[in-house]
Design a protein around this motif. Structure first.
Motif, PDB file in Angstrom:
ATOM      1  N   LYS A 290       1.025  -1.235  -0.037  1.00  0.00           N
ATOM      2  CA  LYS A 290       0.162  -0.060  -0.033  1.00  0.00           C
ATOM      3  C   LYS A 290       0.837   1.105  -0.103  1.00  0.00           C
ATOM      4  O   LYS A 290       2.042   1.193   0.296  1.00  0.00           O
ATOM      5  CB  LYS A 290      -1.177  -0.070   1.214  1.00  0.00           C
ATOM      6  CG  LYS A 290      -0.303   0.174   2.648  1.00  0.00           C
ATOM      7  CD  LYS A 290      -1.107   0.209   3.701  1.00  0.00           C
ATOM      8  CE  LYS A 290      -0.807   0.503   5.043  1.00  0.00           C
ATOM      9  NZ  LYS A 290      -1.328   0.611   6.229  1.00  0.00           N
ATOM     10  N   THR A 291       0.426   2.352  -0.360  1.00  0.00           N
ATOM     11  CA  THR A 291       1.074   3.745  -0.557  1.00  0.00           C
ATOM     12  C   THR A 291       1.598   4.097   1.064  1.00  0.00           C
ATOM     13  O   THR A 291       0.721   4.228   1.793  1.00  0.00           O
ATOM     14  CB  THR A 291       0.301   4.660  -1.141  1.00  0.00           C
ATOM     15  OG1 THR A 291      -0.076   4.130  -2.474  1.00  0.00           O
ATOM     16  CG2 THR A 291       1.053   5.812  -1.537  1.00  0.00           C
TER      17      THR A 291
ATOM     18  N   THR B 269       3.111   7.260   3.268  1.00  0.00           N
ATOM     19  CA  THR B 269       2.963   8.532   3.081  1.00  0.00           C
ATOM     20  C   THR B 269       3.928   9.150   4.038  1.00  0.00           C
ATOM     21  O   THR B 269       4.141   8.977   5.138  1.00  0.00           O
ATOM     22  CB  THR B 269       1.918   9.004   3.408  1.00  0.00           C
ATOM     23  OG1 THR B 269       0.690   8.473   2.674  1.00  0.00           O
ATOM     24  CG2 THR B 269       1.703  10.479   3.489  1.00  0.00           C
TER      25      THR B 269
ATOM     26  N   LEU C  87       4.839   9.918  -1.719  1.00  0.00           N
ATOM     27  CA  LEU C  87       4.015   8.729  -1.821  1.00  0.00           C
ATOM     28  C   LEU C  87       4.781   7.632  -2.513  1.00  0.00           C
ATOM     29  O   LEU C  87       5.406   7.662  -3.758  1.00  0.00           O
ATOM     30  CB  LEU C  87       3.010   9.038  -2.677  1.00  0.00           C
ATOM     31  CG  LEU C  87       2.073  10.199  -2.141  1.00  0.00           C
ATOM     32  CD1 LEU C  87       0.819  10.382  -3.090  1.00  0.00           C
ATOM     33  CD2 LEU C  87       1.549  10.105  -0.667  1.00  0.00           C
ATOM     34  N   THR C  88       5.310   6.647  -1.928  1.00  0.00           N
ATOM     35  CA  THR C  88       5.934   5.373  -2.247  1.00  0.00           C
ATOM     36  C   THR C  88       5.232   4.143  -2.274  1.00  0.00           C
ATOM     37  O   THR C  88       4.454   3.759  -1.447  1.00  0.00           O
ATOM     38  CB  THR C  88       7.135   5.151  -1.434  1.00  0.00           C
ATOM     39  OG1 THR C  88       7.014   4.775  -0.049  1.00  0.00           O
ATOM     40  CG2 THR C  88       8.105   6.567  -1.536  1.00  0.00           C
ATOM     41  N   ASN C  89       5.358   3.454  -3.331  1.00  0.00           N
ATOM     42  CA  ASN C  89       5.038   2.082  -3.239  1.00  0.00           C
ATOM     43  C   ASN C  89       6.412   0.931  -3.813  1.00  0.00           C
ATOM     44  O   ASN C  89       7.156   1.434  -4.460  1.00  0.00           O
ATOM     45  CB  ASN C  89       4.006   1.779  -4.437  1.00  0.00           C
ATOM     46  CG  ASN C  89       2.684   2.288  -4.072  1.00  0.00           C
ATOM     47  OD1 ASN C  89       2.352   3.532  -4.486  1.00  0.00           O
ATOM     48  ND2 ASN C  89       2.022   1.668  -3.273  1.00  0.00           N
TER      49      ASN C  89
END
Length: 199
Positions: A33-34, A36, A190-192
């Motif tokens: 999931k992203t 934050t 925002l990372t995945n």
């Protein structure tokens, strides 16, 4: 007697085949999931130094929980991990009404202090004493208001796996300013990640 021997042989073959299937490894790719990560860049007119740094940013993503949700895997089951996306977004500002309250119906990105003031951004990943380059964007456009940046991954999956296994990951931003910023810029990263798991 011959029938019994055939029956026993068939049963043994079935049992052996079932055991082989159970012992086969299970592999799964999981997109997290992203995460934050909030950041704040103070107003600056320092465009001559190599960069402005924001250090020790922490994410909220619990990789151990993400992996468990994938079907009972653990951190040790990570075969490889890659950065799927790394996006920086600038928070919008609320216009104030005549009585000084924030107007919830109107928000904007400051025209004099946004990502177009940047020329380059580089991100470093840290865990304990380990540090490596994670992502970057160069030659950022200065033509318009810019409130979103997509950074490209520059870390090898093998290197990234070592950081995840060590735990306690933190991010450092290195920002080269093209022009001064008049106001504080706040935003989010925002990372995945895509994990390949095997057990």
């Amino acid at each position: 007697m011959r029938t019994n021997l055939l029956f026993i042989t068939a049963a043994l073959l079935l049992a052996f085949t079932a055991c082989n299937k159970v012992s086969e490894s299970i592999q799964r790719d999981v997109i997290t999931k992203t995460d934050t990560i909030k950041f704040t860049l103070l107003a600056s007119d320092n465009i001559s130094s190599p960069n402005t740094s924001i250090k020790d940013l922490s994410g909220l993503l619990n990789l151990t929980e993400e992996i468990k949700k994938a079907g009972g895997f653990e951190l040790k089951d990570i075969v490889s991990i890659k950065l799927s996306s790394f996006i920086m977004t600038q928070d919008s500002t609320r216009r104030r009404t005549l009585d000084g309250k924030r107007d919830s119906n109107y928000s904007y990105i400051d025209t004099a202090s946004n990502f177009r003031n940047f020329s380059n951004v580089k991100v470093f990943l840290k865990s304990g004493s380990k540090i490596d380059s994670l992502a970057k964007v160069t030659n950022i456009s200065d033509g318009a208001i810019l409130a979103r940046l997509n950074l490209s991954s520059i870390i090898a999956p093998d290197s990234l796996k070592a950081f995840v296994n060590a735990g306690n990951m933190k991010y450092d931003l290195s920002i080269q300013l093209r022009t001064k910023t008049d106001k504080t810029i706040t935003g989010k990263i925002l990372t995945n990640y895509t994990l390949t798991l095997r057990k």
